[in-house]
Write an enzyme that holds these catalytic residues in place. Structure first.
Site, PDB file in Angstrom:
ATOM      1  N   CYS A 132      89.554  25.445 112.844  1.00 32.13           N
ATOM      2  CA  CYS A 132      89.749  25.538 111.391  1.00 32.13           C
ATOM      3  C   CYS A 132      88.983  24.433 110.663  1.00 32.13           C
ATOM      4  CB  CYS A 132      91.246  25.536 111.067  1.00 32.13           C
ATOM      5  SG  CYS A 132      91.563  26.070 109.372  1.00 32.13           S
ATOM      6  N   HIS A 242      93.381  29.925 114.447  1.00 32.95           N
ATOM      7  CA  HIS A 242      94.254  28.902 115.029  1.00 32.95           C
ATOM      8  C   HIS A 242      94.875  29.325 116.354  1.00 32.95           C
ATOM      9  CE1 HIS A 242      94.575  25.826 111.882  1.00 32.95           C
ATOM     10  NE2 HIS A 242      94.400  26.808 111.030  1.00 32.95           N
ATOM     11  N   GLU A 244      96.145  27.547 118.588  1.00 33.43           N
ATOM     12  CA  GLU A 244      97.305  26.714 118.955  1.00 33.43           C
ATOM     13  C   GLU A 244      98.591  27.141 118.251  1.00 33.43           C
ATOM     14  OE1 GLU A 244      95.085  25.929 116.784  1.00 33.43           O
ATOM     15  OE2 GLU A 244      96.287  25.295 115.068  1.00 33.43           O
TER      16      GLU A 244
END
Ligand SMILES: *[C@@H]1O[C@H](CO)[C@@H](O)[C@H](O)[C@H]1NC(C)=O
Ligand SMILES: *[C@@H]1O[C@H](CO)[C@@H](O)[C@H](O)[C@H]1NC(C)=O
Ligand SMILES: *[C@@H]1O[C@H](CO)[C@@H](O)[C@H](O)[C@H]1NC(C)=O
Length: 316
Positions: A132, A242, A244
């Site tokens: 990001c 993203h 994660e």
């Protein structure tokens, strides 16, 4: 540079039928350590204990793939960063919302980026991953400009549009077929960004175009933007989405996806990156310096179920 593994490297080179005895990198380092860069606190962070932070989800993301984490704090001297660089096996630039040209995050990112370019040019393998804001920061570092544009992508899960080039990319060439299919058709990549690198600005900037290969794109309905890229000549990788968040963030919002395929995609990317880091032979000068630097010296703070980051590490 790495006498203990040299013998194995020569043996490996021999077994691989390679004549170049160049490298220790044929022997994987199974104790990799990834540096994650901290950044200035968010303005409205009520839980802040210290003036900078790392979201714990990035730490778990790396740990879950078999590496340890060293936090890289902002406001350090160049000498301190050089020392850390020589001790770690890869760098992760996380998401967030700081200034990409004036923040201490951007200053440290530039120091590490320049060191990573120099190291890789000298056959000292050193991978960099941007997520990001990390992708955005890499585009600023490579082009020396902020070429980002506003998109309507603040909380949405999207399927990736793979480019032709993705097939023989390092990042995706070994992705299992069914996972590739999920990434291509299911809405499983979480987007939480206001800024994007449009395909238009990427294509018009010679530095970016020469440096990065675009692997996937996405659109907010009006602008097509780069969602995954890798450098042609360096082990640098970046995602606008993203990976994660799916396994490790729990705010209940559109764009948050916890499906089995989203979590597989997350692990695929972290495992890929940690494997890259295993090709680096950097290490701390001593066990005591390693011990002092590791993230285990800090405790994450629970920020609440409605916080964008469920746990953060804070630093003074
Ligand atoms: C970094 O240094 C600046 C001044 O140079 C200071 O204002 C800021 O609070 C420091 N931030 C951290 C995280 O130490
Ligand atoms: C291209 O970059 C400029 C900044 O240099 C920005 O103002 C503009 O919105 C961008 N255009 C697109 C289509 O991304
Ligand atoms: C799914 O992805 C499409 C783009 O392919 C997008 O238009 C749509 O808003 C997404 N749906 C959700 C629920 O995020």
């Amino acid at each position: 540079m790495c006498p203990p593994v040299f013998v194995y490297a020569v043996l490996a080179a021999y077994l691989c039928g390679q004549l170049v005895p160049t490298t220790c990198s044929l022997v994987l380092n199974y104790r990799p350590i990834i540096g994650i860069l901290a950044q200035e606190n968010r303005d409205n962070d009520l839980h802040a204990q210290g003036s900078s932070y790392i979201a714990a989800s990035y730490v778990k993301y790396i740990e879950g793939a078999g590496a340890r984490v060293v936090p890289i704090r902002i406001n350090q001297t160049t000498e301190q960063y050089v020392k850390i660089f020589r001790s770690i096996n890869g760098l992760l630039l996380p998401g967030g919302d700081v200034d990409l040209q004036k923040s201490e995050f951007s200053r440290a990112a530039k120091i590490f980026y320049d060191l990573a370019i120099k190291a890789n040019d000298a056959s000292d393998y050193f991978p960099v991953w941007g997520t990001c804001q990390g992708l955005q920061q890499l585009t600023v570092l490579t082009s020396n400009k902020n070429l980002l544009t506003l998109t309507n992508t603040k909380a949405v899960a999207l399927p990736l549009s793979f480019t032709q080039g993705a097939q023989n990319s390092r990042l995706f060439k070994n992705v299992p077929k069914d996972l590739l299919q999920s990434l291509a058709v299911e809405n499983i990549t979480s987007n939480f960004h206001s800024w994007s690198l449009s395909l238009q600005n990427y294509s018009r900037n010679a530095k970016l175009k020469r440096f990065y290969k675009v692997l996937t794109t996405n659109s907010d309905g009006r602008k097509e933007f780069v969602s995954t890229m890798e450098a042609y000549r360096y082990p640098f990788y970046a995602v606008q989405w993203h990976p994660e968040k799916s396994p490790f963030e729990w705010i209940d919002k559109p764009g948050m996806i916890h499906s089995v395929s989203a979590i597989r995609a997350s692990f695929y990317t972290s495992s890929f990156f940690v494997h890259e880091a295993m090709k680096s032979q950097h290490r701390f000068p001593s066990p005591s310096e390693e011990k002092e630097a590791l993230i285990y010296n800090y405790s994450p703070v629970f920020c609440g179920l409605d916080s964008i980051f469920i746990q953060n590490y804070y630093f003074d």
